[in-house]
Design an enzyme around this catalytic site. Sequence first.
Site, PDB file in Angstrom:
ATOM      1  N   GLY A  50       1.208  -1.083   0.095  1.00 37.81           N
ATOM      2  CA  GLY A  50       0.525  -0.387   0.250  1.00 37.81           C
ATOM      3  C   GLY A  50       0.718   1.160   0.083  1.00 37.81           C
ATOM      4  CG  ASP A 243      -0.421   2.096  -5.798  1.00 42.19           C
ATOM      5  OD1 ASP A 243      -1.435   1.904  -6.098  1.00 42.19           O
ATOM      6  OD2 ASP A 243       0.853   1.388  -4.389  1.00 42.19           O
TER       7      ASP A 243
HETATM    8  O1  MRU Z   1       0.529  -3.950  -4.480  1.00 39.39           O
HETATM    9  P1  MRU Z   1       0.330  -3.074  -3.590  1.00 39.39           P
HETATM   10  O2  MRU Z   1      -1.064  -4.165  -2.640  1.00 39.39           O
HETATM   11  O3  MRU Z   1       1.078  -2.425  -2.235  1.00 39.39           O
HETATM   12  O4  MRU Z   1      -1.021  -1.701  -3.520  1.00 39.39           O
HETATM   13  C1  MRU Z   1      -1.743  -1.247  -3.200  1.00 39.39           C
HETATM   14  C2  MRU Z   1      -2.535  -0.585  -4.287  1.00 39.39           C
HETATM   15  O5  MRU Z   1      -2.821  -0.476  -5.121  1.00 39.39           O
HETATM   16  C3  MRU Z   1      -3.577   0.516  -3.345  1.00 39.39           C
HETATM   17  O6  MRU Z   1      -4.609   0.758  -3.875  1.00 39.39           O
HETATM   18  C4  MRU Z   1      -2.155   1.803  -3.550  1.00 39.39           C
HETATM   19  O7  MRU Z   1      -1.361   1.552  -2.554  1.00 39.39           O
HETATM   20  C5  MRU Z   1      -3.506   2.619  -1.928  1.00 39.39           C
HETATM   21  S1  MRU Z   1      -2.820   2.740  -0.425  1.00 39.39           S
HETATM   22  C6  MRU Z   1      -3.342   4.231   0.281  1.00 39.39           C
END
Ligand code: MRU
Length: 361
Positions: A50, A243
């Site tokens: 995240g 992200d």
């Molecule tokens: O691969 P991840 O689990 O790190 O991806 C997370 C996401 O895509 C979330 O939606 C994004 O980081 C927003 S978190 C507040």
Amino acid sequence: MPLTMIKTVEWTPEGVRMIDQRLLPTEEKYLMFRSCEEVADAIKQMIVRGAPAIGVSAAMGLALGLQQAVATTVIDLQDDFNYMCDVMAATRPTAVNLFWAIERMREAFRRAAAETQDVEEIKQRLVDEAQAIFKEDIEANRALGRFGGELLPDGATVLTHCNAGALATAGDYGTALGVIRGARDAGKRIAVIADETRPFLQGARLTAWELHKDEIPVTLITDNMAGHVMKQGKVDAVVVGADRIAANGDTANKIGTYMVAVLAKQHDIPFYVAAPISTIDLSIPDGAHIPIEERDTREVTHIREQRLAPEGIEVHNPAFDVTPNELVAAIITDKGVARAPYTSSLRRLFEQTGRAEEQTA
Ligand code: MRU
């Protein structure tokens, strides 16, 4: 107030403590990371994931690494620190919060080194900076939760993709789930539909877990059910995290988000992106410049140890996609809500922070 404060990542005297997100929801296990390299590896392995949580963890990892450095001069400490920043930057490429946090720590180092030659004092200032980043993330999510909560009508059902909750941030509220919690804390009745989010299953494993723990009504669906539930009139709004958001509002988020945004457009459902200012990257004009992480194909061919697909086949596993800004009804940040045209509205939000020039430099 949330019923349970989820502690995603924590600074402790022994090291950086994290809940192992790979094991949830079946096991609630906390792990201690005792070096900068160990924290970097935890980010790579998605023990913590995240965008904001990655940024906070990276800052803590750098502070931890510095604390352990044996350098006795500022020049040697700077060399050690530069190496640690490189290790951290090589973990995951898409979430800009990682690079934002590294840059903030670099800036804190520069400021401290300009004021003192005391190596121990510099180390302490960097620990303070990491803790400030942690605290600010929680406050930012509270603020965006209040702004976003106002956009949701009482009784709304919100569809979300991936996990943009407490587990994806420093803890507490989250971003997309922060908007839902903000509405709930403003007295509204909100229900959630969570996409399971193949292949890593952040929706099924993490979003369902934390909402259920928080007693927010949640219904889990597989990703390919989203169009059907929208067509049935079961979704009033979509709220997702991000992200990296480019200067024009194009938004990278978990793979499958783009598909949900297209479906929302087709069904005339508002599609909102919720993210702190640290997720906005004004240095890139549009989403074509966002690096998309390609992950191990095993995430697609297996669920844990169980093989699902035949051996030897070609597999593609991009971890993120980019939703074009024209599909985004609003970007909800801790500084307020931005609407199209995003190039000017996002810049105005940055000007409130005094960081617009620095970002585009
Ligand atoms: O691969 P991840 O689990 O790190 O991806 C997370 C996401 O895509 C979330 O939606 C994004 O980081 C927003 S978190 C507040």
